[in-house]
Scaffold this motif. Sequence first.
Motif, PDB file in Angstrom:
ATOM      1  N   TRP A 106       0.835  -1.211   0.000  1.00  0.00           N
ATOM      2  CA  TRP A 106       0.000   0.000   0.000  1.00  0.00           C
ATOM      3  C   TRP A 106       0.866   1.256   0.000  1.00  0.00           C
ATOM      4  CZ3 TRP A 106      -0.398   3.544   4.154  1.00  0.00           C
ATOM      5  CH2 TRP A 106      -1.345   4.551   3.955  1.00  0.00           C
ATOM      6  N   ILE A 107       1.931   1.229   0.823  1.00  0.00           N
ATOM      7  CA  ILE A 107       2.822   2.398   0.901  1.00  0.00           C
ATOM      8  C   ILE A 107       3.552   2.596  -0.423  1.00  0.00           C
ATOM      9  CG2 ILE A 107       4.922   3.255   2.009  1.00  0.00           C
ATOM     10  CD1 ILE A 107       3.949   1.869   4.576  1.00  0.00           C
ATOM     11  N   MET A 108       3.941   1.521  -1.063  1.00  0.00           N
ATOM     12  CA  MET A 108       4.637   1.604  -2.342  1.00  0.00           C
ATOM     13  C   MET A 108       3.764   2.300  -3.389  1.00  0.00           C
ATOM     14  SD  MET A 108       6.266  -1.574  -4.521  1.00  0.00           S
ATOM     15  CE  MET A 108       6.806  -2.332  -3.001  1.00  0.00           C
ATOM     16  N   GLY A 109       2.486   1.965  -3.443  1.00  0.00           N
ATOM     17  CA  GLY A 109       1.587   2.618  -4.394  1.00  0.00           C
ATOM     18  C   GLY A 109       1.316   4.055  -4.028  1.00  0.00           C
ATOM     19  N   ARG A 123       3.760  -6.355  -7.058  1.00  0.00           N
ATOM     20  CA  ARG A 123       4.100  -5.407  -5.988  1.00  0.00           C
ATOM     21  C   ARG A 123       4.144  -6.115  -4.623  1.00  0.00           C
ATOM     22  NH1 ARG A 123       0.000  -0.825  -6.017  1.00  0.00           N
ATOM     23  NH2 ARG A 123      -1.259  -2.153  -7.365  1.00  0.00           N
ATOM     24  N   PHE A 124       3.213  -7.045  -4.422  1.00  0.00           N
ATOM     25  CA  PHE A 124       3.168  -7.746  -3.132  1.00  0.00           C
ATOM     26  C   PHE A 124       4.402  -8.637  -2.963  1.00  0.00           C
ATOM     27  CE2 PHE A 124       1.981 -11.329  -0.425  1.00  0.00           C
ATOM     28  CZ  PHE A 124       1.512 -10.653   0.697  1.00  0.00           C
ATOM     29  N   ALA A 129       9.477  -9.569  -0.181  1.00  0.00           N
ATOM     30  CA  ALA A 129      10.938  -9.724  -0.173  1.00  0.00           C
ATOM     31  C   ALA A 129      11.591  -8.624   0.660  1.00  0.00           C
ATOM     32  CB  ALA A 129      11.466  -9.697  -1.599  1.00  0.00           C
ATOM     33  N   SER A 130      11.010  -7.408   0.618  1.00  0.00           N
ATOM     34  CA  SER A 130      11.561  -6.298   1.410  1.00  0.00           C
ATOM     35  C   SER A 130      11.252  -6.469   2.898  1.00  0.00           C
ATOM     36  CB  SER A 130      10.974  -4.972   0.922  1.00  0.00           C
ATOM     37  OG  SER A 130      11.293  -4.754  -0.444  1.00  0.00           O
ATOM     38  N   ALA A 131      10.123  -7.142   3.215  1.00  0.00           N
ATOM     39  CA  ALA A 131       9.725  -7.304   4.614  1.00  0.00           C
ATOM     40  C   ALA A 131      10.545  -8.365   5.336  1.00  0.00           C
ATOM     41  CB  ALA A 131       8.238  -7.660   4.688  1.00  0.00           C
ATOM     42  N   MET A 132      11.010  -9.375   4.603  1.00  0.00           N
ATOM     43  CA  MET A 132      11.700 -10.494   5.245  1.00  0.00           C
ATOM     44  C   MET A 132      12.945 -10.090   6.032  1.00  0.00           C
ATOM     45  SD  MET A 132      10.107 -13.225   5.167  1.00  0.00           S
ATOM     46  CE  MET A 132       8.636 -13.894   4.393  1.00  0.00           C
ATOM     47  N   PRO A 133      13.815  -9.199   5.499  1.00  0.00           N
ATOM     48  CA  PRO A 133      14.991  -8.816   6.276  1.00  0.00           C
ATOM     49  C   PRO A 133      14.647  -8.129   7.603  1.00  0.00           C
ATOM     50  CG  PRO A 133      15.288  -8.232   3.975  1.00  0.00           C
ATOM     51  CD  PRO A 133      13.853  -8.630   4.130  1.00  0.00           C
TER      52      PRO A 133
END
Length: 367
Positions: A106-109, A123-124, A129-133
Amino acid sequence: MTPDDSLSEAPPLRGATLALVSVCLALGGVSALEARHVSVVHGFPLPWLHVFATTGPPWLLLAATLPFALRLASSPSLRANKTHMVLLHLLVFATIAFAHAALLTWIMGLENPVARLFSLTARFERALASAMPITVPMYGAVLAAAWAMTEARERERRSVRASQLEAQLHAASLASLRAKLQPHFLYNTLQGIATLAADHRPQQAVTAIEQLSELLHASLRDDGRDEVPVHEEVQLAERYLGLQRMRFGERLRYELAVAPAVADCRVPVLLLQPLVENAVVHGLEAGQERLNVTIAAGVVPEGLELLVENDGPALDPAAAPGEGHGVGIAATRARLHTAYGDRASLTLLPREGGGVTVRLVLPRSKP
């Protein structure tokens, strides 16, 4: 889990939860500062409201959900079934990770309209992938914190249980010592009193009965005292020796010497009894013609010193120095270790002129 367990676990869990929420909020603040700094460096400073709106929600989500995972990991009922626990944690982690990725999508959009040209699935996947780290180490830290709290509680419980068992063992040993005092010489003492009465020596018989009554009263007393003053403990030993003197007559002699400085110091109750009994049993009852017993109490640099000396049989030369022989010595040494640890000692020494000296050193303890 008992109510006491819940009460003992609540404060650490509350503290860990507060720390976890604080860390999430602090990392959210750092993320906001970083986003603002990057926008300023690139010449397009973003408003603070926009910065917090785009960086804050993921961290607020973690601050709201990770405490639940912490409580889950700390639950004793779940730890009993490891398979159930693992599956449940995988489900909780997947839920948090997907929710975190949904917020990032949502933030990306919202941040970049160009991102809307890509499909929602793409996008999800990128957001996941960005959330995992972030979610993987955070969830791992939660599990590590829960494990550390659990281990600390278990160590505390083991320590408490060990202390309780040690106290129970000490109480049982004392009760056994008190019980042993009665049948061991009671028959001989009563027989001696009967002999005095038959020989028309009523005053001596009355004195012996009084001494026996006082000795049994002291040994059977259960007033919760594990320690008594030195003068009281020596008086108890004197009563025992007085009764044995009635039996053995002039064959038994004894002396008492208690320094005024230590008369009121506290010592374990019935501490001297087995030592004096050993001297009589291994001396007169073993056939020795005469026995002299000396009980002394005084001050030494280490604290309080108690000496029980007798001129009975000498120590076995083959025995290791300082090692005691017999149940009485071993039981007394064990009681001292239980009560004082390494601060107390019991040593057997050859007495000058023959015999044995039992030396006890204890910390000085006054009421």
